[in-house]
Design a protein around this motif. Structure first.
Motif, short mmCIF file in Angstrom:
data_model
loop_
_atom_site.label_atom_id
_atom_site.label_comp_id
_atom_site.label_asym_id
_atom_site.label_seq_id
_atom_site.Cartn_x
_atom_site.Cartn_y
_atom_site.Cartn_z
N ASP A 117 -39.90 9.64 -37.60
CA ASP A 117 -38.89 8.80 -38.26
C ASP A 117 -39.16 7.32 -38.06
OD1 ASP A 117 -37.51 10.93 -39.29
OD2 ASP A 117 -35.89 10.88 -37.83
N LEU A 118 -39.88 6.97 -37.01
CA LEU A 118 -40.17 5.55 -36.76
C LEU A 118 -41.06 4.95 -37.83
CD1 LEU A 118 -40.65 5.41 -32.87
CD2 LEU A 118 -38.77 4.50 -34.22
N GLN A 119 -41.61 5.79 -38.73
CA GLN A 119 -42.37 5.28 -39.87
C GLN A 119 -41.45 4.57 -40.86
OE1 GLN A 119 -45.67 5.62 -39.79
NE2 GLN A 119 -45.51 6.81 -37.89
N ARG A 120 -40.17 4.95 -40.85
CA ARG A 120 -39.20 4.33 -41.75
C ARG A 120 -38.76 2.98 -41.18
NH1 ARG A 120 -34.97 8.86 -42.02
NH2 ARG A 120 -33.76 7.23 -43.02
N PRO A 121 -38.75 1.93 -41.98
CA PRO A 121 -38.47 0.57 -41.48
C PRO A 121 -37.10 0.42 -40.80
CG PRO A 121 -39.32 0.47 -43.73
CD PRO A 121 -39.12 1.91 -43.40
N ARG A 122 -36.06 1.05 -41.36
CA ARG A 122 -34.72 0.89 -40.76
C ARG A 122 -34.66 1.51 -39.37
NH1 ARG A 122 -30.23 3.04 -44.54
NH2 ARG A 122 -31.56 4.86 -44.40
N ILE A 123 -35.28 2.68 -39.21
CA ILE A 123 -35.29 3.36 -37.91
C ILE A 123 -36.13 2.55 -36.92
CG2 ILE A 123 -35.88 5.48 -36.68
CD1 ILE A 123 -33.60 5.89 -38.61
N GLU A 124 -37.24 2.01 -37.38
CA GLU A 124 -38.08 1.20 -36.51
C GLU A 124 -37.35 -0.06 -36.05
OE1 GLU A 124 -42.58 -0.67 -36.38
OE2 GLU A 124 -41.70 -0.14 -38.31
N ARG A 125 -36.63 -0.71 -36.97
CA ARG A 125 -35.86 -1.91 -36.58
C ARG A 125 -34.75 -1.55 -35.59
NH1 ARG A 125 -36.25 -3.18 -42.19
NH2 ARG A 125 -34.07 -2.57 -42.46
N LEU A 126 -34.10 -0.40 -35.79
CA LEU A 126 -33.07 0.05 -34.86
C LEU A 126 -33.68 0.30 -33.48
CD1 LEU A 126 -30.31 1.10 -33.97
CD2 LEU A 126 -30.87 3.29 -35.06
N TYR A 127 -34.83 0.96 -33.43
CA TYR A 127 -35.48 1.24 -32.15
C TYR A 127 -35.89 -0.06 -31.46
CZ TYR A 127 -38.36 3.41 -28.60
OH TYR A 127 -38.88 3.80 -27.40
N ASP A 128 -36.39 -1.03 -32.23
CA ASP A 128 -36.76 -2.33 -31.65
C ASP A 128 -35.53 -3.03 -31.06
OD1 ASP A 128 -39.39 -1.92 -32.33
OD2 ASP A 128 -39.29 -3.11 -34.18
N ALA A 129 -34.39 -2.94 -31.76
CA ALA A 129 -33.17 -3.56 -31.24
C ALA A 129 -32.70 -2.85 -29.97
CB ALA A 129 -32.07 -3.50 -32.30
N VAL A 130 -32.81 -1.54 -29.94
CA VAL A 130 -32.46 -0.79 -28.73
C VAL A 130 -33.36 -1.20 -27.58
CG1 VAL A 130 -32.43 1.52 -27.68
CG2 VAL A 130 -31.44 1.17 -29.94
N GLU A 131 -34.65 -1.35 -27.87
CA GLU A 131 -35.61 -1.78 -26.84
C GLU A 131 -35.25 -3.16 -26.30
OE1 GLU A 131 -40.44 -2.32 -26.29
OE2 GLU A 131 -39.60 -1.93 -28.29
N GLN A 132 -34.87 -4.07 -27.16
CA GLN A 132 -34.50 -5.41 -26.70
C GLN A 132 -33.21 -5.38 -25.88
OE1 GLN A 132 -34.32 -7.80 -30.22
NE2 GLN A 132 -36.54 -8.03 -30.36
N SER A 133 -32.28 -4.49 -26.23
CA SER A 133 -31.03 -4.46 -25.47
C SER A 133 -31.20 -3.77 -24.12
CB SER A 133 -29.93 -3.77 -26.27
OG SER A 133 -30.10 -2.39 -26.29
N LEU A 134 -32.10 -2.78 -24.04
CA LEU A 134 -32.30 -2.06 -22.77
C LEU A 134 -33.27 -2.77 -21.83
CD1 LEU A 134 -32.49 1.64 -23.98
CD2 LEU A 134 -30.58 0.49 -22.87
N CYS A 135 -34.24 -3.46 -22.41
CA CYS A 135 -35.27 -4.13 -21.61
C CYS A 135 -35.34 -5.60 -21.99
CB CYS A 135 -36.63 -3.48 -21.83
SG CYS A 135 -36.67 -1.73 -21.54
#
Length: 136
Positions: A117-135
């Motif tokens: 699913d990370l191939q999809r841009p919206r899911i990738e942007r969500l994962y990047d935002a989660v990464e920035q909030s956790l780390c």
């Protein structure tokens, strides 16, 4: 007296001495990732509008209600939280499976599905935002 000191501890004491540490840290880290995913999801996924952490957690993974849109959305968010807790917070897949109350095979499948699913841009942007909030 020395004979008693040389004996092995009683089974209940032995278990207390050699048991695994409690899984509180794993649970805390997984649910921290799950909260972050649920908080950020509405910003990136229009179908996640109105979803809360409590709503997502209440959807049990064992139910497999694939026709239920809320259950499917919660499943996707849970998968993202599992991937974040494994990749970003350092949990093993076994620890994540205990925290998510899923089998290890189900966790492995969820991770593989989210990685696709990370191939999809919206899911990738969500994962990047989660990464920035956790780390930060």
């Amino acid at each position: 007296m020395s004979m008693l000191a040389d004996q092995a501890p009683a089974p209940s004491n032995w278990f207390q001495l050699h048991s695994r540490p409690p899984q509180r840290k794993c649970n805390r880290e997984f649910h921290r990732a799950f909260r972050a995913v649920c908080a950020l999801a509405p910003s990136f996924l229009p179908e996640a509008e109105g979803i809360t952490y409590a709503t997502a957690v209440s959807q049990r993974p064992q139910r497999r209600a694939t026709e239920d849109g809320l259950w499917m959305l919660s499943s996707r968010l849970r998968g993202l939280a599992i991937l974040a807790s494994v990749e970003l917070l350092g949990l093993t897949q076994a620890e994540a499976s205990r925290a998510a109350r899923m089998s290890r095979a189900a966790v492995s499948i969820a991770i593989r599905r989210v990685q696709q699913d990370l191939q999809r841009p919206r899911i990738e942007r969500l994962y990047d935002a989660v990464e920035q909030s956790l780390c930060p």
